[in-house]
Write a protein that holds these residues in place. Sequence first.
Motif, PDB file in Angstrom:
ATOM      1  N   ASP A  32       4.617   2.969   6.350  1.00  9.37           N
ATOM      2  CA  ASP A  32       5.841   2.616   5.629  1.00  9.37           C
ATOM      3  C   ASP A  32       5.805   1.201   5.066  1.00  9.37           C
ATOM      4  OD1 ASP A  32       6.900   5.111   6.089  1.00  9.37           O
ATOM      5  OD2 ASP A  32       8.124   4.500   7.800  1.00  9.37           O
ATOM      6  N   HIS A  33       5.023   0.326   5.682  1.00  8.42           N
ATOM      7  CA  HIS A  33       4.941  -1.068   5.223  1.00  8.42           C
ATOM      8  C   HIS A  33       3.577  -1.377   4.614  1.00  8.42           C
ATOM      9  CE1 HIS A  33       8.808  -2.073   7.077  1.00  8.42           C
ATOM     10  NE2 HIS A  33       8.420  -1.311   8.092  1.00  8.42           N
ATOM     11  N   SER A  34       2.864  -0.327   4.176  1.00  9.42           N
ATOM     12  CA  SER A  34       1.490  -0.516   3.706  1.00  9.42           C
ATOM     13  C   SER A  34       1.389  -1.319   2.419  1.00  9.42           C
ATOM     14  CB  SER A  34       0.787   0.837   3.541  1.00  9.42           C
ATOM     15  OG  SER A  34       1.515   1.686   2.661  1.00  9.42           O
ATOM     16  N   CYS A  35       2.521  -1.587   1.761  1.00 12.81           N
ATOM     17  CA  CYS A  35       2.483  -2.504   0.617  1.00 12.81           C
ATOM     18  C   CYS A  35       1.971  -3.878   1.055  1.00 12.81           C
ATOM     19  CB  CYS A  35       3.848  -2.627  -0.037  1.00 12.81           C
ATOM     20  SG  CYS A  35       5.151  -3.209   1.068  1.00 12.81           S
ATOM     21  N   GLY A  36       2.046  -4.162   2.355  1.00 12.40           N
ATOM     22  CA  GLY A  36       1.521  -5.414   2.883  1.00 12.40           C
ATOM     23  C   GLY A  36       0.013  -5.518   2.813  1.00 12.40           C
ATOM     24  N   SER A  37      -0.661  -4.438   2.478  1.00  7.80           N
ATOM     25  CA  SER A  37      -2.115  -4.475   2.322  1.00  7.80           C
ATOM     26  C   SER A  37      -2.531  -4.927   0.922  1.00  7.80           C
ATOM     27  CB  SER A  37      -2.711  -3.094   2.609  1.00  7.80           C
ATOM     28  OG  SER A  37      -2.237  -2.135   1.667  1.00  7.80           O
ATOM     29  N   VAL A  38      -1.545  -5.110   0.040  1.00 13.21           N
ATOM     30  CA  VAL A  38      -1.801  -5.501  -1.353  1.00 13.21           C
ATOM     31  C   VAL A  38      -1.335  -6.932  -1.572  1.00 13.21           C
ATOM     32  CG1 VAL A  38      -1.238  -5.034  -3.774  1.00 13.21           C
ATOM     33  CG2 VAL A  38      -1.580  -3.132  -2.173  1.00 13.21           C
ATOM     34  N   CYS A  39      -2.166  -7.730  -2.225  1.00 14.85           N
ATOM     35  CA  CYS A  39      -1.762  -9.106  -2.533  1.00 14.85           C
ATOM     36  C   CYS A  39      -2.132  -9.456  -3.968  1.00 14.85           C
ATOM     37  CB  CYS A  39      -2.405 -10.094  -1.563  1.00 14.85           C
ATOM     38  SG  CYS A  39      -4.199 -10.212  -1.714  1.00 14.85           S
ATOM     39  N   ARG A  40      -1.400 -10.360  -4.542  1.00 11.77           N
ATOM     40  CA  ARG A  40      -1.628 -10.818  -5.915  1.00 11.77           C
ATOM     41  C   ARG A  40      -2.859 -11.714  -5.951  1.00 11.77           C
ATOM     42  NH1 ARG A  40      -0.230 -14.880  -9.452  1.00 11.77           N
ATOM     43  NH2 ARG A  40       0.813 -14.272 -11.390  1.00 11.77           N
ATOM     44  N   LEU A  41      -3.723 -11.533  -6.944  1.00 18.30           N
ATOM     45  CA  LEU A  41      -4.879 -12.395  -7.147  1.00 18.30           C
ATOM     46  C   LEU A  41      -4.585 -13.343  -8.306  1.00 18.30           C
ATOM     47  CD1 LEU A  41      -7.800  -9.827  -6.715  1.00 18.30           C
ATOM     48  CD2 LEU A  41      -6.985 -11.522  -5.061  1.00 18.30           C
ATOM     49  N   ASP A  42      -4.676 -14.627  -8.048  1.00 18.52           N
ATOM     50  CA  ASP A  42      -4.256 -15.629  -9.028  1.00 18.52           C
ATOM     51  C   ASP A  42      -5.074 -15.607 -10.310  1.00 18.52           C
ATOM     52  OD1 ASP A  42      -2.235 -16.501  -7.374  1.00 18.52           O
ATOM     53  OD2 ASP A  42      -3.416 -18.134  -6.496  1.00 18.52           O
ATOM     54  N   TYR A  43      -6.304 -15.096 -10.234  1.00 21.96           N
ATOM     55  CA  TYR A  43      -7.126 -15.118 -11.440  1.00 21.96           C
ATOM     56  C   TYR A  43      -6.815 -13.986 -12.408  1.00 21.96           C
ATOM     57  CZ  TYR A  43     -10.131 -11.458  -9.313  1.00 21.96           C
ATOM     58  OH  TYR A  43     -10.604 -10.300  -8.746  1.00 21.96           O
ATOM     59  N   ALA A  44      -6.024 -13.001 -12.005  1.00 19.67           N
ATOM     60  CA  ALA A  44      -5.838 -11.793 -12.815  1.00 19.67           C
ATOM     61  C   ALA A  44      -5.279 -12.114 -14.208  1.00 19.67           C
ATOM     62  CB  ALA A  44      -4.936 -10.801 -12.092  1.00 19.67           C
ATOM     63  N   ILE A  45      -4.170 -12.821 -14.263  1.00 20.61           N
ATOM     64  CA  ILE A  45      -3.554 -13.095 -15.567  1.00 20.61           C
ATOM     65  C   ILE A  45      -4.436 -13.994 -16.434  1.00 20.61           C
ATOM     66  CG2 ILE A  45      -1.617 -14.285 -16.684  1.00 20.61           C
ATOM     67  CD1 ILE A  45       0.220 -13.019 -14.617  1.00 20.61           C
ATOM     68  N   PRO A  46      -4.952 -15.120 -15.928  1.00 25.50           N
ATOM     69  CA  PRO A  46      -5.833 -15.928 -16.781  1.00 25.50           C
ATOM     70  C   PRO A  46      -7.054 -15.163 -17.282  1.00 25.50           C
ATOM     71  CG  PRO A  46      -5.136 -17.192 -14.868  1.00 25.50           C
ATOM     72  CD  PRO A  46      -4.678 -15.788 -14.648  1.00 25.50           C
ATOM     73  N   TRP A  47      -7.599 -14.288 -16.451  1.00 25.55           N
ATOM     74  CA  TRP A  47      -8.777 -13.516 -16.859  1.00 25.55           C
ATOM     75  C   TRP A  47      -8.427 -12.568 -18.006  1.00 25.55           C
ATOM     76  CZ3 TRP A  47     -11.834  -9.570 -13.352  1.00 25.55           C
ATOM     77  CH2 TRP A  47     -13.079  -9.312 -13.954  1.00 25.55           C
ATOM     78  N   ILE A  48      -7.348 -11.847 -17.849  1.00 24.29           N
ATOM     79  CA  ILE A  48      -6.912 -10.926 -18.906  1.00 24.29           C
ATOM     80  C   ILE A  48      -6.659 -11.693 -20.201  1.00 24.29           C
ATOM     81  CG2 ILE A  48      -5.002  -9.432 -19.641  1.00 24.29           C
ATOM     82  CD1 ILE A  48      -4.798  -8.600 -16.626  1.00 24.29           C
ATOM     83  N   GLU A  90       6.055   0.865  -7.017  1.00 21.39           N
ATOM     84  CA  GLU A  90       7.427   0.372  -6.830  1.00 21.39           C
ATOM     85  C   GLU A  90       7.468  -0.763  -5.819  1.00 21.39           C
ATOM     86  OE1 GLU A  90      11.410  -0.017  -7.492  1.00 21.39           O
ATOM     87  OE2 GLU A  90      10.003   1.248  -8.601  1.00 21.39           O
ATOM     88  N   ARG A  91       6.587  -0.738  -4.837  1.00 19.69           N
ATOM     89  CA  ARG A  91       6.624  -1.712  -3.745  1.00 19.69           C
ATOM     90  C   ARG A  91       5.712  -2.919  -3.967  1.00 19.69           C
ATOM     91  NH1 ARG A  91       8.229   2.988  -2.306  1.00 19.69           N
ATOM     92  NH2 ARG A  91       9.638   3.311  -0.521  1.00 19.69           N
ATOM     93  N   THR A  92       4.917  -2.899  -5.026  1.00 21.08           N
ATOM     94  CA  THR A  92       3.989  -4.019  -5.262  1.00 21.08           C
ATOM     95  C   THR A  92       4.143  -4.572  -6.682  1.00 21.08           C
ATOM     96  OG1 THR A  92       2.189  -2.497  -5.882  1.00 21.08           O
ATOM     97  CG2 THR A  92       2.309  -3.173  -3.558  1.00 21.08           C
ATOM     98  N   LYS A  93       5.352  -4.567  -7.186  1.00 23.28           N
ATOM     99  CA  LYS A  93       5.581  -4.999  -8.569  1.00 23.28           C
ATOM    100  C   LYS A  93       5.139  -6.439  -8.811  1.00 23.28           C
ATOM    101  CE  LYS A  93       9.414  -1.900  -9.725  1.00 23.28           C
ATOM    102  NZ  LYS A  93      10.869  -1.815 -10.038  1.00 23.28           N
ATOM    103  N   LYS A  94       5.360  -7.299  -7.831  1.00 22.21           N
ATOM    104  CA  LYS A  94       4.984  -8.699  -8.018  1.00 22.21           C
ATOM    105  C   LYS A  94       3.477  -8.841  -8.200  1.00 22.21           C
ATOM    106  CE  LYS A  94       5.506 -13.320  -6.039  1.00 22.21           C
ATOM    107  NZ  LYS A  94       6.064 -14.130  -4.916  1.00 22.21           N
ATOM    108  N   ALA A  95       2.707  -8.087  -7.428  1.00 23.84           N
ATOM    109  CA  ALA A  95       1.246  -8.157  -7.539  1.00 23.84           C
ATOM    110  C   ALA A  95       0.742  -7.572  -8.849  1.00 23.84           C
ATOM    111  CB  ALA A  95       0.605  -7.431  -6.362  1.00 23.84           C
ATOM    112  N   LEU A  96       1.558  -6.724  -9.470  1.00 25.98           N
ATOM    113  CA  LEU A  96       1.167  -6.052 -10.713  1.00 25.98           C
ATOM    114  C   LEU A  96       1.793  -6.703 -11.944  1.00 25.98           C
ATOM    115  CD1 LEU A  96       1.597  -2.349  -9.495  1.00 25.98           C
ATOM    116  CD2 LEU A  96      -0.557  -3.614  -9.707  1.00 25.98           C
TER     117      LEU A  96
END
Length: 204
Positions: free
Chosen positions: A79-95, A117-123
């Motif tokens: 139920d809390h497995s969204c905690g396995s996902v984290c934002r990578l700081d290089y994603a936006i600059p790379w794109i 729905e649960r990882t919008k910030k990382a995406l």
Amino acid sequence: MVKHIIFDIGNVLVGFDPDSYIKHFHFDPEKEKNIKSTVFGASVWKDLDRSIKPVSQLREELVSLARPEYHDDVLRVFDHSCGSVCRLDYAIPWIQDLQAQGFHTWYLSNYSFWMIERTKKALDFLPLMDGGLFSCESGWSKPEPQIFRAFLARCPQVVPEESVFFDDTPANVEAARALGFHAIVFQNQAQAMRELQALVAQLA
């Protein structure tokens, strides 16, 4: 000539780390191993990515796979497995850097509606990209060839021979190559860029 860069998302543009996530629960080693394999290693997770079953049904299936004494904890981890996902700081600059070089950027990823729905910030890089396809939108998941065909149907501008696909899973890279894409096994950003630059030069 390379015109399109296609990204897998998990462990390419976002971090996906079940090992670190599950350690937050402080289970003993045997319990940790059992619960991790039940939640993340079972066919249930693939069905979640495809979003072909209700989440309530998948929770019931997880319980049926787990030891009786682990039922509550298996559901808590899931139920809390969204905690396995984290934002990578290089994603936006790379794109943005790739786009500045004239490439179109796309995504093709195994990802569920439930996790999106649960990882919008990382995406938060998604609006910057030209488009793409999640497995949950197609009912297929990599490395099945049908998901690549569904991606091409959704994104008709993309020509496989003019595209480079990054994925951290070798089987997915091989599946892409079998359909005519150029593809690179992603290990880290620096390695991926070196290989991309070499491929771009080769195909120029």
